[in-house]
Write an enzyme that holds these catalytic residues in place. Structure first.
Site, PDB file in Angstrom:
ATOM      1  N   GLU A   1       0.808  -1.218   0.000  1.00 46.31           N
ATOM      2  CA  GLU A   1       0.000   0.000   0.000  1.00 46.31           C
ATOM      3  C   GLU A   1       0.844   1.272   0.000  1.00 46.31           C
ATOM      4  O   GLU A   1       0.705   2.116   0.880  1.00 46.31           O
ATOM      5  CB  GLU A   1      -0.944  -0.002   1.212  1.00 46.31           C
ATOM      6  CG  GLU A   1      -2.046  -1.038   1.122  1.00 46.31           C
ATOM      7  CD  GLU A   1      -3.185  -0.662   0.181  1.00 46.31           C
ATOM      8  OE1 GLU A   1      -3.070   0.360  -0.531  1.00 46.31           O
ATOM      9  OE2 GLU A   1      -4.184  -1.398   0.151  1.00 46.31           O
TER      10      GLU A   1
ATOM     11  N   GLU B   1      -3.745 -10.562   0.033  1.00 46.28           N
ATOM     12  CA  GLU B   1      -4.596 -10.513   1.223  1.00 46.28           C
ATOM     13  C   GLU B   1      -5.990 -10.928   0.799  1.00 46.28           C
ATOM     14  O   GLU B   1      -6.493 -10.466  -0.230  1.00 46.28           O
ATOM     15  CB  GLU B   1      -4.653  -9.092   1.813  1.00 46.28           C
ATOM     16  CG  GLU B   1      -3.334  -8.644   2.403  1.00 46.28           C
ATOM     17  CD  GLU B   1      -3.327  -7.186   2.865  1.00 46.28           C
ATOM     18  OE1 GLU B   1      -4.402  -6.647   3.188  1.00 46.28           O
ATOM     19  OE2 GLU B   1      -2.234  -6.596   2.880  1.00 46.28           O
TER      20      GLU B   1
HETATM   21  C1  IPT Z   1      -5.161  -3.749   3.735  1.00 42.30           C
HETATM   22  C2  IPT Z   1      -3.744  -3.597   4.238  1.00 42.30           C
HETATM   23  O1  IPT Z   1      -2.825  -3.974   3.252  1.00 42.30           O
HETATM   24  C3  IPT Z   1      -3.488  -4.406   5.459  1.00 42.30           C
HETATM   25  O2  IPT Z   1      -2.267  -3.980   6.007  1.00 42.30           O
HETATM   26  C4  IPT Z   1      -4.596  -4.256   6.436  1.00 42.30           C
HETATM   27  O3  IPT Z   1      -4.677  -2.923   6.825  1.00 42.30           O
HETATM   28  C5  IPT Z   1      -5.888  -4.621   5.799  1.00 42.30           C
HETATM   29  O4  IPT Z   1      -6.121  -3.820   4.705  1.00 42.30           O
HETATM   30  C6  IPT Z   1      -7.064  -4.436   6.709  1.00 42.30           C
HETATM   31  O5  IPT Z   1      -6.936  -5.023   7.938  1.00 42.30           O
HETATM   32  S1  IPT Z   1      -5.494  -2.309   2.791  1.00 42.30           S
HETATM   33  C7  IPT Z   1      -7.207  -2.111   2.607  1.00 42.30           C
HETATM   34  C8  IPT Z   1      -7.452  -0.749   2.020  1.00 42.30           C
HETATM   35  C9  IPT Z   1      -7.806  -3.118   1.730  1.00 42.30           C
END
Ligand code: IPT
Length: 995
Positions: free
Chosen positions: A427, A506
Site C-alpha cells: 500500500e 490478502e
Molecule cells: C489492507 C492492508 O494492506 C493491510 O495492512 C490491512 O490494513 C488490511 O487492509 C485491513 O486489515 S489495505 C485495505 C485498504 C484493503
C-alpha cells in the site's frame, strides 16, 4: 521540496536519506564463528518529549546516574507502565500531520546508554562492527562520545563500522531514538506505532581474511542440485572452501576469480512440504560461516508460478510480528510455536506483512517448511487521504531511501530457500521509486520473482496480485478470455495481467467472527490454474495486554491508550486471538485447504493428493462409523501412497447402517509418525458421509378445539401463568421470545465490499446499522391471543419495534405429544422488511436459580461455532462444552457460539442433565442451531471489551431456525446471497424432556 530538512533540534529528523556516517553495505545475516558480543540487556534510558535535547548525553563522561533502566530489546511505550508514553494504533491514518518530510516537534526521543568491555583479543580484529537488527524509527549512534552514524528503516538491519571509535577495556555506546522522522511516512503499516530498540544489538569482531558475505544460490532439476556461489571477501580471505559434507562436496577456491557454479549431484529438493536442508560451510583460514541450503528452483512459466517445475498453491497467512507484552520484540520460542501451529493448521505459506521479520524467523521457515513472500519495510498508505499527493513512492527525493530499503531486505535474507518471492512493500501507491526497487531486485536476484500489489497494471512486477477481490472478480481474473475489466487496468493491461500467475496477497479478512466463503475462494484455485491461492489477512490479533481500572486484564486495541486518532479494533483481525488461542476461523481454514480430499462413491472413496510434490506415504488413513454420534465400528484404510497431483479410489468397509439412528461415516488422514510440528496421529484431513436411512419426522397434529385461556396451566414438565412459560423441568424458565438480533460481528458492522453482489446490503451502510434502524435490537411484544385445548396451549404475538410499522407474527403452540412436551413456533414477517436479518430464533431465559445451567451436550454440528458460509470445519457428532467454552472471546464482544444443525441438546448443571431438547427438522429438512451463553445479544452488543460484560450466572438459550452468514465485509465482500438470511416465515419444532 523546498523546506529545509531539519527539524527543531535534530539535523536528521526530516531527512528522507536512509542513513549517514559509518554505515556498512548490507549483507547476509550469517551464522559465523567470528567473535561477537551481545549488547542486549539493561541500558540506561531517558525519555524526552522532543527531539530538541542536548547531545551531551553521548559524551563519554556524561553522568547517567539519574536515568532509568530499560531492557534492550524493547519498545519504551510497553515498558514502565505508561511512564514512557503509550502505544498508538492506526491503520491507514498518520498519527501526525501530513506534512512530509516533517514531523511534529512533539517527538518522543529515547536516549539509551550502556557500557561494555571490549573482549580481550578483539584488538586483533580487522574491523569492529556494531549491528542493530531493528530500531524504530530514526536513530543515531555514538561510541565513546564519537558519533558513528545513524539510520532509518525500522525493521531492517544496519551495521556501523566502529573500529576507530572503540578502545580496549570499558566503552560507552549511546543511542538516540526518535519516534517520528521522515521515515515514519514510509512506515505506515497497519499496526501499532512502537518506538525503540526492539531487536538485537550486537558487536562483531571482523577477522582479517574473514568472509564478509556469502550467497549460496541453489537450483534443482530432475533430482540434481546446483550451487551458484557468491563470496564477498578480500583477497586475503582466499583460499576459501565450500563444504557440504552430506553431499561429499569440498570445493576450494583459491582466488575470487575461481568462485564458480558447481554441480551438487543427486540431492533431495527443498519444498515447503519436505524442507530438506543440507548443512554447508564456507571457510577461510580465519572465519567459518555455516548455512543450511535447500535446493529448489523458482520460476514463472506463462501464467504458472512453479517451484521445481511444479505449480505452487499458497495457503498462506499474513504474519505480523506482534505480541501482547513484547510488541515486535522477537521471542524465538514463541515464534517457533506459532509456526508449528501454522503447520498443524495446514498453512503452507507466509507473507511477512509488511516488513522483514526477525532474521531467525527465516531459519525457522526453512526448517519447518513454508513458502515465504518476504516483504520490504515500506508503506505510505496515509497519502490516500490527500489523493496520494506527495507520495514518496514517486518523489525522486526518496529514491535512495527506497533502494536502501529493498537492498537491506534482499541482502539480509537472500540465502533462505523458503523465500520464493520478494515483495516491494504494501500500500505505497505506485511510482518510479517502486519501479526502481523492482529493477534492482531483478538485477540482483534473477532467481525470485518480484511482487507488489499496488502495481495494478503490472508495469514492473512479475505476478498479478490483488487484495480482497470478491469471488466473482477473482474468478474473472482466473478465467481465460474474459474481457471483464481489472482494477485500474485498460483492457490491454488487463489482458497482460492475465498472462501472469495471480495471487491474493490478502483475502479473507479474519476480523472478529469470520470470515465466510473461504471454501469459495479455495474452489476457484482448483478450477483455474492461473490462481495460485493467497494469504489470509491475518494470522493473529495484535492486542496489547493491559488492565481495566478495576485491574481486570484485557487485550487493548486502538483507542484504549488515549490516542488522538486511531482505528479502533481494526488491529484485531487475526485467526488467532492475542493470547494464541485459535479462533474457529482457523479450523475452518484448515478444513478448507486440507491437502488431501475425499470424494465418496458407492462403497468407495476417492483420495486426491493436492500437495505440491509430497506423496501421502507420511499419512495413515482410518475410518469410523457413528450411530447418532456413538462410534459402532472403525479401523484402518489400506491406501497406497498417492503421488502429488494424483488420486486413488479405494473400497470402503461395509458400513453398519442403523434403522433408528443417523449413520455417519468419517474418514481421516493422520500423520503416521511425529514431525517437527505435530504428534503421530495428528489429523491432516477428514471428511464425512451421511449414510442414514431417511426417517419421517412425526407429523404435527392439527387441533380444532381451541378456546380462550387464562390462569395457570401445567403441561407435562412445563408450567404456565397467563399463557406464558414460567417453569420447565422444575426450573424457572421464560420464553420463547422472538430474537432477530445478533450482537453485530465486525463484518456486520462493515461497510466495504462489492455490494452489487449482495443485493440485500446497502452501499456505505453496514447491515448492523440497518438492523438498529429497524429496531431488531429492541423488539417489543403485543400478545394477541392465548388459547388452550386438550393438552395444548397456543399464543399469538405480534413483535415489532418502536416507531416501526413492520412486525413479525409469532405463533407458539405447546402440546403433549406421545407423552412428551412439544413446542412449535411459527414466525411470519409482515411485508416491507427490506434488509437481511441476523437470525430468526427464539430465546429462553434461564435465570440464576442456585444451580445455574453451565454446559451443554449436543448431537449436531460441532465441535466449534459454525455459520452458513463457514461450515467446513463442522462435523456431525456428539459434543459437550461448558458454557464458557461455547463462546469465543473476540477482542470486541460480538455474535459467537452458534452451533448449527442440532438434533439433540441437553443443558447441564454441574455435569447433570437438566433439560433435554430434541429438534425436528422443518418441512424442508432444515435443522435449527443453538447458542447458550451468559449474556443476551443486546448486552454483548453494548460492550466494547469482554471486561465490560456484567458478571452473570444466568443462561440465555437461543434456538435459531436460521442465522445469517458471516461474510468478510469488515474489509471485503458481504455475505454471498445463498448464505444471506432474508426475512421469511420459519418454523421451529422442539420436543422437551427433563434430564
Ligand atoms: C489492507 C492492508 O494492506 C493491510 O495492512 C490491512 O490494513 C488490511 O487492509 C485491513 O486489515 S489495505 C485495505 C485498504 C484493503
Amino acid at each position: 521540496m523546498s523546506s529545509p530538512r531539519t527539524t527543531h533540534g535534530s539535523p536528521h529528523v526530516a531527512d528522507p536519506a536512509p542513513g549517514y556516517g559509518a554505515l556498512r553495505p548490507a549483507r547476509s545475516w550469517l551464522h559465523s564463528d567470528a567473535p561477537s558480543l551481545s549488547l542486549n540487556g539493561p541500558w540506561r534510558f531517558r525519555l524526552s518529549p522532543t527531539a530538541a535535547v542536548a547531545e551531551d548525553f553521548a559524551a563519554d563522561a556524561f553522568d547517567d546516574g539519574g536515568w532509568d533502566t530499560l531492557p534492550v530489546p524493547s519498545h519504551w511505550v510497553l515498558q514502565g507502565d505508561g511512564a514512557y508514553g503509550r502505544p498508538i494504533y492506526t491503520n491507514v491514518q498518520y498519527p501526525f500531520p501530513i506534512d512530509p518530510p516533517h514531523v511534529p516537534d512533539e517527538n518522543p526521543t529515547g536516549d539509551h546508554r550502556r557500557h561494555f568491555a571490549l573482549p580481550d583479543g578483539w584488538t586483533d580484529a580487522e574491523r569492529i562492527v556494531l549491528r542493530f537488527d531493528g530500531v524504530e524509527s530514526l536513530y543515531r549512534v555514538w561510541v565513546n562520545g564519537r558519533e558513528v552514524g545513524g539510520a532509518t528503516g525500522s525493521r531492517l538491519a544496519h551495521e556501523f563500522d566502529v573500529t576507530e571509535a572503540v578502545r580496549p577495556g570499558d566503552n560507552v555506546v549511546a543511542v538516540r531514538v526518535h519516534q517520528w522522522s521522515a521515515a515514519s511516512y514510509v512506515e505506515d503499516q497497519d499496526q501499532w506505532w512502537l518506538p525503540g530498540v526492539f531487536r538485537d544489538v550486537t558487536l562483531h569482531a571482523r577477522p582479517a581474511g574473514g568472509i564478509e558475505d556469502v550467497w549460496l544460490r541453489t537450483g534443482y532439476q530432475d533430482g540434481h542440485g546446483r550451487i551458484d556461489p557468491e563470496v564477498t571477501a578480500g583477497p586475503a580471505a582466499f583460499p576459501v572452501t565450500l563444504r557440504v559434507p552430506e553431499l561429499g562436496i569440498e570445493q576450494v577456491w583459491s582466488s575470487p576469480a575461481d568462485v564458480a557454479p558447481l554441480a551438487a549431484g543427486a540431492v533431495l529438493p527443498w519444498t515447503a512440504e519436505e524442507p530438506r536442508l543440507y548443512e554447508a560451510t564456507v571457510a577461510s583460514a580465519t572465519e567459518t560461516v555455516t548455512l543450511r541450503i535447500g535446493f529448489r528452483t523458482v520460476e514463472i512459466r506463462g501464467d504458472r508460478f512453479l517451484v521445481n517445475g511444479r505449480r505452487v498453491v499458497f495457503h498462506g497467512m499474513n504474519r505480523h510480528e506482534t505480541h501482547p507484552e513484547r510488541g515486535r520484540v522477537f521471542d524465538e520460542e514463541h515464534a517457533r510455536a506459532d509456526l508449528e501451529r501454522m503447520k498443524r493448521f495446514n498453512v503452507n505459506a507466509i507473507r511477512t506483512s509488511h516488513y522483514p521479520p526477525h532474521p531467525r524467523l527465516l531459519d525457522l521457515a526453512d526448517e519447518l517448511g513454508f513458502w515465504v513472500v518476504l516483504e520490504c519495510d515500506l508503506e505510505t498508505h496515509g497519502f490516500d487521504a490527500v489523493g496520494w499527493t506527495g507520495n514518496p513512492s514517486d518523489d525522486p527525493a526518496w529514491r535512495d531511501a527506497y533502494l536502501d530499503r529493498i537492498r537491506r531486505t534482499v541482502e539480509r535474507d537472500k540465502n533462505h530457500p523458503s523465500i520464493v518471492m520478494w515483495s516491494l512493500g504494501n500500500e505505497a501507491g505506485t511510482g518510479t521509486n517502486l519501479a526502481a526497487m523492482s529493477a534492482w531486485v531483478h538485477a540482483r536476484d534473477g532467481g525470485r520473482p518480484v511482487h507488489y500489489e499496488g502495481d495494478h497494471t503490472g508495469a514492473y512486477t512479475d505476478v498479478y496480485s490483488r487484495m480482497y477481490s470478491s469471488v466473482p472478480e477473482t474468478e474473472q481474473i482466473g478465467t481465460d478470455g474474459s474481457r471483464a475489466p481489472l482494477l485500474n487496468c485498460t483492457p490491454a493491461q488487463g489482458a497482460h495481467q492475465r498472462t501472469k500467475p495471480f495471487v491474493l496477497c490478502e483475502y479473507a479478512h479474519a476480523m472478529g467472527n469470520g470470515p465466510g466463503a473461504l471454501d469459495q475462494y479455495e474452489a476457484l484455485v482448483h478450477a483455474h490454474p492461473r490462481l495460485h491461492g493467497g494469504f489470509v489477512w491475518e494470522w493473529r490479533d495484535h492486542g496489547i495486554a493491559t488492565a481495566a481500572s478495576d485491574g481486570t486484564p484485557y487485550f487493548g486495541y486502538g483507542g484504549d491508550f488515549g490516542e488522538v486518532v486511531h482505528d479502533g479494533n481494526f488491529v484485531m483481525d487475526g485467526m488467532l486471538l492475542s493470547d494464541d488461542v485459535p479462533t474457529p476461523s482457523l479450523y475452518e481454514f484448515k478444513a478448507v485447504v486440507q491437502p488431501v480430499r475425499f470424494s465418496f462413491g458407492a462403497g468407495t472413496v476417492e483420495i486426491a493428493n493436492l500437495r505440491h510434490s509430497a506423496d501421502t506415504s507420511d499419512l495413515r488413513f482410518r475410518w469410523r462409523v457413528e450411530h447418532d454420534g456413538v462410534q459402532v465400528a472403525g479401523g484402518g484404510l489400506e491406501v497406497p501412497a498417492v503421488p502429488a497431483g494424483e488420486s486413488v479410489t479405494v473400497p470402503l468397509p461395509a458400513v453398519p447402517v442403523a434403522g433408528d439412528a443417523e449413520t455417519w461415516l468419517t474418514v481421516e488422514a493422520v500423520l503416521a509418525a511425529a514431525t517437527a510440528w505435530a504428534e503421530a496421529g495428528h489429523e491432516v484431513a477428514t471428511a464425512q458421509q451421511d449414510r442414514s436411512v431417511p426417517r419421517p419426522a412425526p407429523t404435527a397434529r392439527t387441533r380444532g378445539d381451541w378456546r380462550p385461556a387464562e390462569g395457570t396451566l401445567t403441561l407435562g414438565i412445563a408450567e404456565f401463568a397467563a399463557g406464558s412459560l414460567v417453569r420447565l423441568a422444575g426450573r424457572p424458565v421464560t420464553g420463547p421470545a422472538l430474537e432477530l438480533f445478533r450482537a453485530p460481528t465486525d463484518n456486520d458492522e462493515g461497510t466495504s465490499g462489492a455490494v452489487e453482489e449482495s443485493d440485500a446490503s446497502v452501499a456505505g451502510i453496514s447491515n448492523a446499522a440497518l438492523w438498529r434502524r429497524d429496531g431488531l435490537d429492541r423488539l417489543t411484544t403485543r400478545r394477541i391471543s392465548v388459547e388452550c385445548a386438550d393438552g395444548a396451549l397456543r399464543t399469538v404475538d405480534r413483535v415489532s419495534a418502536a416507531n416501526s410499522g413492520l412486525w413479525v407474527t409469532v405463533e407458539s403452540t405447546w402440546s403433549l405429544e406421545d407423552g412428551e412436551l412439544e413446542l412449535r413456533v411459527e414466525t411470519a414477517p409482515s411485508r416491507g422488511w427490506s434488509t437481511v436479518w441476523p437470525r430468526i430464533g427464539v430465546r429462553f431465559e434461564l435465570p440464576d436459580a442456585g444451580a445455574p445451567v453451565d454446559g451443554a451436550e449436543w448431537f449436531g454440528a460441532g465441535p466449534l461455532e459454525s455459520y452458513p458460509d463457514s461450515m467446513a470445519a463442522a462435523r456431525v457428532g456428539r459434543f459437550a462444552a461448558g458454557v464458557g467454552e461455547l463462546s469465543v472471546d473476540y477482542a470486541r464482544p460480538q455474535e459467537t457460539g452458534h452451533r448449527s444443525q442440532v438434533r439433540e441438546l441437553t443443558l447441564t448443571s454441574a455435569g447433570t442433565g437438566v433439560l433435554r431438547v430434541t429438534a425436528c427438522p422443518d418441512g424442508r429438512g432444515r435443522r435449527p442451531g443453538f447458542s447458550l451463553g451468559r449474556h443476551t445479544p443486546q448486552q454483548i452488543a453494548g460492550a466494547a471489551h469482554p471486561f465490560e460484560l456484567p458478571v452473570s450466572a444466568a443462561g440465555h438459550l437461543i434456538i435459531d431456525a436460521a442465522q445469517h452468514g458471516l461474510g468478510s465485509r469488515a474489509c471485503g465482500p458481504d455475505v454471498w446471497p445463498p448464505f444471506a438470511l432474508r426475512p421469511e416465515a420459519r418454523t421451529i419444532r422442539l420436543r422437551l424432556r427433563a434430564g
